[in-house]
Scaffold this motif. Structure first.
Motif, PDB file in Angstrom:
ATOM      1  N   PRO A 107     -44.243  40.437  30.961  1.00 35.29           N
ATOM      2  CA  PRO A 107     -43.943  39.876  29.638  1.00 35.29           C
ATOM      3  C   PRO A 107     -43.940  38.340  29.662  1.00 35.29           C
ATOM      4  N   LEU A 108     -44.251  37.769  28.508  1.00 36.83           N
ATOM      5  CA  LEU A 108     -44.311  36.310  28.404  1.00 36.83           C
ATOM      6  C   LEU A 108     -42.921  35.703  28.614  1.00 36.83           C
ATOM      7  N   ALA A 109     -42.841  34.682  29.452  1.00 36.38           N
ATOM      8  CA  ALA A 109     -41.577  33.966  29.655  1.00 36.38           C
ATOM      9  C   ALA A 109     -41.620  32.665  28.854  1.00 36.38           C
ATOM     10  N   THR A 110     -40.442  32.171  28.456  1.00 38.22           N
ATOM     11  CA  THR A 110     -40.394  30.908  27.714  1.00 38.22           C
ATOM     12  C   THR A 110     -39.384  29.976  28.369  1.00 38.22           C
ATOM     13  N   LEU A 111     -39.647  28.685  28.204  1.00 37.41           N
ATOM     14  CA  LEU A 111     -38.815  27.680  28.850  1.00 37.41           C
ATOM     15  C   LEU A 111     -38.461  26.616  27.818  1.00 37.41           C
ATOM     16  N   ASP A 112     -37.181  26.321  27.664  1.00 41.65           N
ATOM     17  CA  ASP A 112     -36.776  25.165  26.866  1.00 41.65           C
ATOM     18  C   ASP A 112     -36.239  24.138  27.846  1.00 41.65           C
ATOM     19  N   ILE A 113     -36.929  23.021  27.965  1.00 49.26           N
ATOM     20  CA  ILE A 113     -36.600  22.082  29.036  1.00 49.26           C
ATOM     21  C   ILE A 113     -35.557  21.048  28.604  1.00 49.26           C
ATOM     22  N   SER A 114     -34.915  21.270  27.443  1.00 54.06           N
ATOM     23  CA  SER A 114     -33.962  20.280  26.921  1.00 54.06           C
ATOM     24  C   SER A 114     -32.907  19.869  27.953  1.00 54.06           C
ATOM     25  N   PHE A 115     -32.445  20.835  28.757  1.00 51.65           N
ATOM     26  CA  PHE A 115     -31.370  20.533  29.707  1.00 51.65           C
ATOM     27  C   PHE A 115     -31.887  19.814  30.949  1.00 51.65           C
ATOM     28  N   TYR A 116     -33.205  19.655  31.058  1.00 45.04           N
ATOM     29  CA  TYR A 116     -33.788  19.052  32.260  1.00 45.04           C
ATOM     30  C   TYR A 116     -34.513  17.740  31.967  1.00 45.04           C
ATOM     31  N   ARG A 117     -34.439  17.282  30.728  1.00 44.99           N
ATOM     32  CA  ARG A 117     -35.178  16.067  30.362  1.00 44.99           C
ATOM     33  C   ARG A 117     -34.601  14.848  31.064  1.00 44.99           C
ATOM     34  N   ASP A 118     -35.488  13.866  31.328  1.00 43.66           N
ATOM     35  CA  ASP A 118     -35.021  12.660  32.011  1.00 43.66           C
ATOM     36  C   ASP A 118     -34.602  11.586  31.009  1.00 43.66           C
ATOM     37  N   ASP A 119     -34.781  11.868  29.707  1.00 40.05           N
ATOM     38  CA  ASP A 119     -34.439  10.852  28.716  1.00 40.05           C
ATOM     39  C   ASP A 119     -33.207  11.248  27.918  1.00 40.05           C
ATOM     40  N   PHE A 120     -32.425  12.222  28.464  1.00 34.64           N
ATOM     41  CA  PHE A 120     -31.253  12.705  27.739  1.00 34.64           C
ATOM     42  C   PHE A 120     -30.279  11.587  27.391  1.00 34.64           C
ATOM     43  N   SER A 121     -30.031  10.681  28.372  1.00 36.03           N
ATOM     44  CA  SER A 121     -29.015   9.658  28.124  1.00 36.03           C
ATOM     45  C   SER A 121     -29.515   8.628  27.114  1.00 36.03           C
ATOM     46  N   ARG A 122     -30.849   8.605  26.859  1.00 33.85           N
ATOM     47  CA  ARG A 122     -31.360   7.665  25.866  1.00 33.85           C
ATOM     48  C   ARG A 122     -31.482   8.290  24.479  1.00 33.85           C
ATOM     49  N   PRO A 173     -32.683  29.209  24.131  1.00 34.27           N
ATOM     50  CA  PRO A 173     -32.458  29.709  25.487  1.00 34.27           C
ATOM     51  C   PRO A 173     -33.784  29.898  26.224  1.00 34.27           C
ATOM     52  N   SER A 174     -33.805  29.589  27.518  1.00 31.47           N
ATOM     53  CA  SER A 174     -34.980  29.873  28.335  1.00 31.47           C
ATOM     54  C   SER A 174     -34.985  31.351  28.694  1.00 31.47           C
ATOM     55  N   LYS A 175     -36.188  31.962  28.682  1.00 35.37           N
ATOM     56  CA  LYS A 175     -36.284  33.375  29.087  1.00 35.37           C
ATOM     57  C   LYS A 175     -37.254  33.491  30.244  1.00 35.37           C
ATOM     58  N   LEU A 176     -36.697  33.466  31.464  1.00 34.60           N
ATOM     59  CA  LEU A 176     -37.515  33.631  32.656  1.00 34.60           C
ATOM     60  C   LEU A 176     -37.124  34.943  33.308  1.00 34.60           C
ATOM     61  N   PRO A 177     -38.078  35.629  33.957  1.00 32.51           N
ATOM     62  CA  PRO A 177     -37.703  36.851  34.672  1.00 32.51           C
ATOM     63  C   PRO A 177     -36.777  36.484  35.831  1.00 32.51           C
ATOM     64  N   PRO A 178     -35.880  37.400  36.199  1.00 28.53           N
ATOM     65  CA  PRO A 178     -34.913  37.069  37.259  1.00 28.53           C
ATOM     66  C   PRO A 178     -35.585  36.767  38.597  1.00 28.53           C
ATOM     67  N   GLN A 179     -36.767  37.325  38.835  1.00 26.60           N
ATOM     68  CA  GLN A 179     -37.421  37.111  40.125  1.00 26.60           C
ATOM     69  C   GLN A 179     -38.650  36.221  39.978  1.00 26.60           C
ATOM     70  N   VAL A 180     -38.546  34.930  40.285  1.00 28.95           N
ATOM     71  CA  VAL A 180     -39.739  34.086  40.299  1.00 28.95           C
ATOM     72  C   VAL A 180     -40.123  33.790  41.742  1.00 28.95           C
TER      73      VAL A 180
END
Lengths: 338, 168
Positions: free
Chosen positions: B55-70, B79-86
């Motif tokens: 199944p298709l997995a999705t990633l929201d990278i908001s929590f990993y951005r390098d410009d968060f503090s700006r 929410p990110s939806k990744l399979p438990p086993q990558v």
């Protein structure tokens, strides 16, 4: 003086544009539910929903790496302090727990001096609990501009993150539309900052029917003006309720004879299988903790299938992660990044 | 300024190129990961065309951005939806536009928090100038020459279309 009528309408703001919690329409401090609009509360809940996923899978994200968060608890707390600490750690922040009873405050240092010293250590956030109403607000008014203040409970006034985790729990169980819900808050409303924050949050989210159920001695004067209906009989008050929120009897805050005895209180206002039958068949039971078994709630209910009391604790981490990241990421404006 | 081709046409080409690429690399049954939001729209269609089992997995990278503090918290984080086993799996990252490369860096960091994949490949609908990190796509729908002050954005999901605007 600013003329209220000429203030621009903003969906994120309840009434007051000069709310110190907000900066450029974004959350800077989180001190109380009052003054925040339904859009802002919904944004907190939506962000918490994403963090709930983090808690279930990777456990830790690098969002607040390099930030220092100070837990400043002038009052006892286990759940709130530890979930704030866990939330900060799951965001990769560094956490300082200041033990007030052994700190310089007990040597006579004033609150502001303590703050200025912590500020000099380059901290980014203060999480404050204090027995006096308004303490978090006072601190927010005196910190350096880059610091955010979160209220973890002030006197009888407010406990906004608890109210938001309760809203999150209700939304997870009953859906996002609060319009058709009947919510009954039962017990020591008088001493409860949780109840006050819950009532504000429920009404901001347009809950259909918000009720408080308590003996007259445990209700503050004029509670009706907060937009609730008042009941003195437990079964009548929780009749057909979708959500029953039980509150702890705050004996440590009681002076004088507010109650004849705990046994009598349990007989009249304790939630048991028998009294709970008045609520809807699929009703959920909530409690901000710590619970007093056999005082406000029977063990069979607290541990029963309708209880979501431990879910509340779990959701508390996600909700606190949401509020921390929203307040610490308030600088500048948003732009696209490809 | 070059013209951006129809997104649907580009997806068709991207799907064919990606199929070849996976074959050359002997990658079977990869996990396709779409990056919120535009990347997910593209990934949904690629996933269908390649008939992937996983199944298709999705990633929201908001929590990993390098410009968060700006720039602060994304108000529409999902929410990110990744399979438990990558662990030891082959991953195909899909995004709409590759510009600075920072989104891809954040996405890779997030994936590695889930485990150690066997490989990560990158498919992008449009690649444009403006790279700030040493990151390239393996499969590209179209190379686009844009000025630094031009922004391209995918609108969707039904129908997909490009919006190009000048920012001062």
């Amino acid at each position: 003086m600013v003329n209220k009528a000429t203030r621009p309408a903003d969906p994120f703001i309840g009434q007051d544009l000069w709310n110190i919690q907000l900066q450029n329409g974004q959350l800077k401090h989180f001190l109380t539910i009052e003054g925040l609009g339904s859009d802002m509360l919904t944004q907190i809940l939506d962000t918490a929903e994403s963090f709930a996923g983090v808690n279930e899978s990777v456990k830790k994200v690098p969002l607040l790496r390099g930030k220092t968060i100070v837990n400043l608890f002038f009052e006892a707390s286990t759940r709130t302090r530890t979930t704030f600490e866990l939330a900060a750690k799951r965001l990769s922040a560094d956490v300082l727990n200041i033990n007030i009873s052994t700190s310089a405050t007990s040597k006579g240092e004033s609150l502001l001096d303590t703050l200025h010293n912590l500020q000099a250590m380059q901290c980014d956030m203060f999480i404050v609990r204090h027995a006096d109403s308004g303490t978090a607000h006072f601190i927010a008014n005196h910190v350096a501009p880059h610091i955010s203040v979160l209220n973890a409970g002030d006197g009888r006034h407010s406990h906004p993150t608890q109210a938001m985790l309760d809203m999150f729990t209700i939304r997870r169980n009953k859906g996002a539309d609060f319009g058709g819900l009947r919510v009954a808050i039962v017990g020591d409303i008088l001493h409860s900052r949780v109840a006050r924050s819950q009532i504000h949050a429920l009404n901001t989210l347009n809950t259909g029917d918000v009720r408080v159920v308590a003996p007259r001695t445990l209700l503050p004067k004029g509670i009706e003006q907060m937009g609730v209906s008042v009941y003195h009989d437990l079964q009548e008050g929780i009749k057909d309720a979708d959500v029953v929120i039980m509150l702890r009897l705050q004996k440590e805050r009681m002076s004088g004879a507010l109650l004849p005895s705990e046994q009598e209180y349990f007989q009249l206002y304790g939630l048991t299988e028998e009294t709970f039958a008045a609520a809807k068949d699929d009703a959920i039971v909530m409690h901000p903790g710590p619970i007093n078994r056999g005082v406000e709630i029977a063990s069979s209910i607290a541990d029963g299938p309708h209880s979501v009391i431990l879910d509340q604790v779990t959701y508390g981490i996600a909700v606190r992660m949401a509020v921390m990241s929203m307040t610490l990421g308030h600088n500048g404006k948003r732009e696209a990044q490809a | 300024m070059t013209h951006a081709a129809q997104p649907e046409k580009l997806i068709e080409k991207l799907a064919a190129d990606l199929e070849n690429f996976l074959e050359q690399r002997h990658i079977k049954n990869p996990i396709m990961v779409g990056i919120e939001t535009g990347g997910v729209w593209v990934a949904e269609q690629l996933h269908k065309r390649l008939e992937l089992q996983e199944p298709l997995a999705t990633l929201d990278i908001s929590f990993y951005r390098d410009d968060f503090s700006r720039i602060g918290m994304n108000p529409q984080v999902k929410p990110s939806k990744l399979p438990p086993q990558v662990e030891d799996r082959h991953i195909v990252l899909v995004d709409d536009v590759l510009q600075t490369g920072r989104t891809i860096r954040a996405a890779m960091n997030e994936i590695f928090d889930y485990g150690r994949p066997a490989s990560i490949s990158l498919a992008c609908l449009v690649e444009r100038s403006g790279r700030e990190l040493p990151i390239q796509a393996d499969v590209v729908g179209q190379d686009l020459e844009l000025h630094n002050n031009e922004q391209i954005k995918l609108n969707g999901p039904e129908p997909l279309s490009w919006v190009i605007k000048r920012v001062e």
